[in-house]
Structure formats: structure tokens, C-alpha cells
Scaffold this motif. Structure first.
Motif, mmCIF file in Angstrom:
data_model
loop_
_atom_site.group_PDB
_atom_site.id
_atom_site.type_symbol
_atom_site.label_atom_id
_atom_site.label_comp_id
_atom_site.label_asym_id
_atom_site.label_seq_id
_atom_site.Cartn_x
_atom_site.Cartn_y
_atom_site.Cartn_z
ATOM 1 N N GLN A 188 -0.254 -6.486 -27.807
ATOM 2 C CA GLN A 188 0.541 -7.546 -28.421
ATOM 3 C C GLN A 188 1.893 -7.668 -27.744
ATOM 4 O OE1 GLN A 188 2.397 -6.767 -32.290
ATOM 5 N NE2 GLN A 188 1.559 -4.677 -32.214
ATOM 6 N N GLN A 189 2.532 -8.799 -27.982
ATOM 7 C CA GLN A 189 3.876 -9.062 -27.477
ATOM 8 C C GLN A 189 4.516 -10.110 -28.381
ATOM 9 O OE1 GLN A 189 6.882 -8.206 -24.754
ATOM 10 N NE2 GLN A 189 4.819 -7.368 -24.692
ATOM 11 N N THR A 190 5.731 -9.830 -28.829
ATOM 12 C CA THR A 190 6.473 -10.801 -29.634
ATOM 13 C C THR A 190 7.558 -11.424 -28.770
ATOM 14 O OG1 THR A 190 6.066 -9.573 -31.686
ATOM 15 C CG2 THR A 190 7.878 -11.168 -31.689
ATOM 16 N N GLY B 125 10.456 -15.706 -34.075
ATOM 17 C CA GLY B 125 9.600 -14.988 -33.145
ATOM 18 C C GLY B 125 8.188 -15.539 -33.158
ATOM 19 N N GLU C 269 2.717 -17.590 -35.515
ATOM 20 C CA GLU C 269 4.136 -17.931 -35.656
ATOM 21 C C GLU C 269 4.706 -17.509 -37.010
ATOM 22 O OE1 GLU C 269 5.004 -21.924 -34.653
ATOM 23 O OE2 GLU C 269 3.628 -22.002 -32.952
ATOM 24 N N ALA D 120 6.708 -13.733 -37.885
ATOM 25 C CA ALA D 120 8.087 -13.517 -37.419
ATOM 26 C C ALA D 120 8.909 -14.796 -37.482
ATOM 27 C CB ALA D 120 8.066 -12.972 -35.991
ATOM 28 N N SER E 197 10.652 -14.445 -28.436
ATOM 29 C CA SER E 197 11.523 -15.339 -29.198
ATOM 30 C C SER E 197 11.140 -16.783 -28.895
ATOM 31 C CB SER E 197 12.985 -15.098 -28.826
ATOM 32 O OG SER E 197 13.241 -15.549 -27.504
ATOM 33 N N LEU F 288 4.329 -14.146 -32.298
ATOM 34 C CA LEU F 288 3.519 -12.965 -32.002
ATOM 35 C C LEU F 288 2.272 -13.391 -31.232
ATOM 36 C CD1 LEU F 288 2.764 -9.959 -32.343
ATOM 37 C CD2 LEU F 288 1.709 -10.581 -34.533
#
Length: 463
Positions: free
Chosen positions: A239-241, A428, A420, A423, A243, A430
């Protein structure tokens, strides 16, 4: 985007299409050597190869058109330079007298703090063509009014706000990854739609036959029995969050991050097939120890042949003949560095007796890299670890029947989730990449591995 950039992109796309076509051709050749192939399977692979051919042609046509356009532009520029006399050419903008005055692009009386100029600098960096035009007009105005000062008194360092750095986002350098050369060489199956275990029945107690002692006496009898081989379905995910600012204000941030996640997924899958405890190829293979204080290519090659003999001895009539040798790239280049005056005693189809194998010239991860002197194809995979042995500097060579290295994957893997809401309070987004896979090299215990002090970090000495 300039014409040169478009041509560079077209060349990259053509190279990718050619590599894809080569993979489809390799798969077709491998399929045709399968004794159990069906005409339908061959036709499907031929169709895939032909589709790749069409894509190569389309990419080549697009590149030819762009290169022709570039050549025409260069030809017209040269023609204009020859045909327009210097005396009749129009003077430059800053070398002609004008009556009156044009309104400046950025006026201090309307914007004392230069906010519009700053906004245009930022917008031009993000690709706003109108902002770039306004900045260009401003520079032309500055050259008209103060051209001698600009040219004689200062360089670009004096105008850090005007000489805007350019970021070549289309040439970004992704993080290198070992990806999945061995996984692509395995025998593929579609993962069943349900369940977290794949079960295979193995006949472990066979029937028997024997010479009948005499007429009307009992014949040999042995009840057949099987053992269930249970293979777990494993989940690979990352995973990667990001902005929302990075996604909406950046240039290609989301696809770049996704590409990296996909590359990590492929690498983890391949490394699992090779190195997972108990079930990976390294753990399930039978060991052949190669001990040497001064390793030589001519010593290592017989160990590989011994591994091939071990594979066939274990498989008997179930051997498909599609054996592969899997090794690290450093070991492959070490084999290439060896020089010898001796030739194989028995020649192989398609390989001249005086050659110690054939390098196919394929790039890393694009399929078979070469063929050994006995005709066995080599898969180069840098997921093979290089820290084995007492001195933690050894790698291993694996020998296996490709058709007994089974890999089940979901046809849609890896999947992608873009969420979406979790976060949203912090703006953020995700991103999650995941997929399911199952594998086994142990339907028949057959794989062999060459290991030992003869496979320490290679010294390229020509022997």
C-alpha cells in the motif's frame, strides 16, 4: 512536448512491443515442444504472437511517421536558411524601432508585489502554456528595454525566478527491481475462483506386477493409495498513501507510484517461489555439493549436467524434457567468461560442437537468456540470494522440469484499490495493490540445486 520527445517515446514503445512479441514467440516454441499440446492451445498462442506482430508494425509505423516529420522539418529549416537572403530577413524584435509603447505584461502599478508573475512561474512549471507565453513576452520586453544590460552584465544565475528549471518527468528513473523471470518460466494455471487451498492427489503407493509363479496361482496385488498435496493460496499486497496535493498538483505521481507497487508485487511473488522456507525451489530441491577452492567453469558445468540427470531419474516417464536451469546474473556472466580448448564429446541439435553454449542476447526478464552446451535453456533471476555459505558469498544454481514448477495466479492479478474515504480528513488517497497466488514444485520431488564453495562470488579470470 517536442518532436524529439515524441520520437523518444515512440522508440521506447517499439522496443517494448518487440520484447512482447519475442516473449510470445518463445512461449509458442515452448508450447510446440509439449507432448500434451492441443491444436486449440497452439492456435491461441499463434494468435497472441500475431497480435504482438501487429503491435510491432503499428509502433514502427508511428515511429517512421514521426521521424519523417522530423526530417521534413529539418529540410525546411535548411531550405529557408539558403533561400532567404540575409539582407531581406526581418529584423529581430529587439532591433527594430517602434512608435508608441505596448502595455507591459506585468505592470508594477497594478501588481506591486509581483504575485501574477509568481503565479505564472509556478503555472509554467506545471505545464500551463498561457503562463509560459506571458513569461516569454515579459522576457522579450526586458530584452527590448534593457537588452544590453541583460546580455553584457548578467548571466542566468541573476534571474533564478525567470530561468525556470525543467523536470523531465517522462524520463523519471524507477527503482530497479528483480521482478519475475522464474515465475514467468513456470507452468501457469488460472487460480480457482474460491478457496484458500489448492489440493492435488498424488499416487504415493502404486500397483504392482510380477512374474506368475505357475499357472492358476495368484498374481501380484498391491492396492493403490494416494496422498493429498495441499497448497496454500497466499496473498501478496502493498500500500501507499498519497496526499491529494501530490496527485492533483504533481506530474504523473499516481501512475509512477502504482508502477512501483506493481514492480514490488512481481519481485515478491518471484522471490517467494524461489526462497520461501519449506516450499520454495531452494528448500524443496535435492542438494548437489560442488566444492572447490579455485572454482572453474569447466568444473561447474558437469554439476549442472548431474542435476539434469537427477531430475530425469526422479521423474522417470513423467519427465517432460523441458528442463530449465535458473541462476543469478553474476553466475551467467561467469559461465560466459570461461575459455577452454576442449569441446563437448556429444554434440547437441542446433549447437556447434566447438561452442560452450549459446547466448541468445535477450535482456533481463524477457525469457530465456541462453542455452547450455547440452541444449538446456537458462533463466537468469536476480531474486536468487547471494549470501549463502560460511562466508555468506555463495549463490546456487537450480535445475528443474519447467512443467513441474506449477504457479496458480488470478488472471486479473495484481488488483488495485484506490480508496479516498479512509484518509479524507487529511486529504489522503490510499492505494493498495494485491493478488492471490499458489505454487508447488513438489507434485513430483524432482528439482536439484548445485551449492557449495565452488559457487562463491565469481572471479572473472577466463577459467
Amino acid at each position: 512536448m517536442t518532436l524529439e520527445q515524441l520520437i523518444a517515446q515512440a522508440r521506447t514503445a517499439l522496443e517494448t512491443a518487440i520484447a512482447t512479441r519475442q516473449r510470445e514467440q518463445d512461449a509458442l516454441m515452448a508450447l510446440r515442444s509439449d507432448e500434451n499440446l492441443t491444436e486449440e492451445a497452439v492456435q491461441q498462442q499463434v494468435a497472441a504472437r500475431d497480435a504482438a506482430d501487429v503491435e510491432v508494425t503499428r509502433r514502427q509505423t508511428a515511429l517512421d511517421q514521426l521521424e519523417a516529420e522530423q526530417a521534413r522539418e529539418e529540410e525546411l529549416a535548411q531550405l529557408q536558411a539558403r533561400t532567404v537572403p540575409a539582407a531581406t530577413r526581418a529584423p529581430a524584435y529587439d532591433q527594430v524601432a517602434r512608435v508608441g509603447a505596448e502595455e507591459r505584461t506585468y505592470r508594477p502599478d497594478q501588481d506591486r508585489r509581483g504575485r501574477q508573475f509568481e503565479r505564472d512561474v509556478a503555472a509554467a512549471f506545471l505545464g500551463d502554456y498561457e503562463a509560459r507565453d506571458r513569461l516569454a513576452r515579459h522576457m522579450a520586453e526586458e530584452r527590448t528595454l534593457r537588452g544590453d544590460q541583460l546580455e553584457r552584465a548578467a548571466g542566468t544565475g541573476a534571474f533564478s525566478g525567470l530561468v525556470v528549471p525543467q523536470y523531465l518527468t517522462d524520463l523519471y528513473a524507477p527503482a530497479a527491481a528483480a521482478r519475475r523471470p522464474f515465475a514467468d518460466a513456470c507452468r501457469h494455471h488460472d487460480l480457482p475462483a474460491q478457496g484458500m487451498t489448492v489440493n492435488i492427489s498424488r499416487i504415493t503407493t502404486s500397483s504392482s506386477t510380477a512374474i506368475q509363479a505357475s499357472e492358476n496361482t495368484g498374481v501380484a496385488n498391491q492396492d493403490v493409495d494416494d496422498t493429498l498435496l495441499s497448497i496454500p493460496v497466499q496473498t501478496i499486497a502493498g500500500q501507499q498513501t498519497l496526499s491529494r496535493q501530490a496527485i492533483e498538483r504533481g506530474a504523473g505521481v499516481e501512475p509512477i507510484v502504482l508502477d512501483d507497487l506493481f514492480r514490488r508485487y512481481a519481485t515478491t511473488l518471484d522471490s517467494t517461489l524461489l526462497n520461501q522456507a519449506t516450499t520454495g525451489l531452494a528448500a524443496s530441491a535435492t542438494t548437489i555439493t560442488y566444492t572447490s577452492g579455485t572454482p572453474k567453469v569447466t568444473e561447474a558445468y558437469p554439476q549442472v549436467v548431474a542435476g539434469l540427470a537427477g531430475v530425469e531419474s526422479a521423474m522417470l516417464d513423467q519427465a517432460s524434457g523441458e528442463n530449465i536451469v535458473v541462476m543469478h546474473s553474476r553466475r551467467w556472466y561467469w559461465l560466459q567468461n570461461g575459455l577452454s580448448s576442449t569441446w563437448p564429446l556429444i554434440s547437441q541439435p542446433g549447437i556447434a560442437a566447438q561452442m560452450g553454449g549459446t547466448n541468445l542476447g535477450a535482456s533481463y526478464g524477457s525469457g530465456v537468456r541462453g542455452v547450455l552446451p547440452n541444449g538446456t535453456p537458462v533463466i537468469v533471476d536476480n531474486n536468487i540470494v547471494t549470501n549463502l555459505g560460511a562466508s555468506t558469498n555463495q549463490d546456487e544454481i537450480y535445475v528443474a522440469d519447467r512443467n513441474e514448477c506449477h504457479l496458480w495466479e488470478d488472471p486479473s492479478a495484481p488488483m488495485y484499490i484506490r480508496a479516498e474515504q479512509p484518509a479524507v480528513a487529511s486529504l489522503g488517497v490510499l492505494m493498495v495493490v494485491y493478488g492471490y497466488a499458489a505454487y508447488t514444485h513438489s507434485r513430483y520431488a524432482h528439482a536439484q540445486k548445485i551449492t557449495g564453495t565452488g559457487l562463491v562470488a565469481p572471479a572473472f579470470t577466463g577459467v
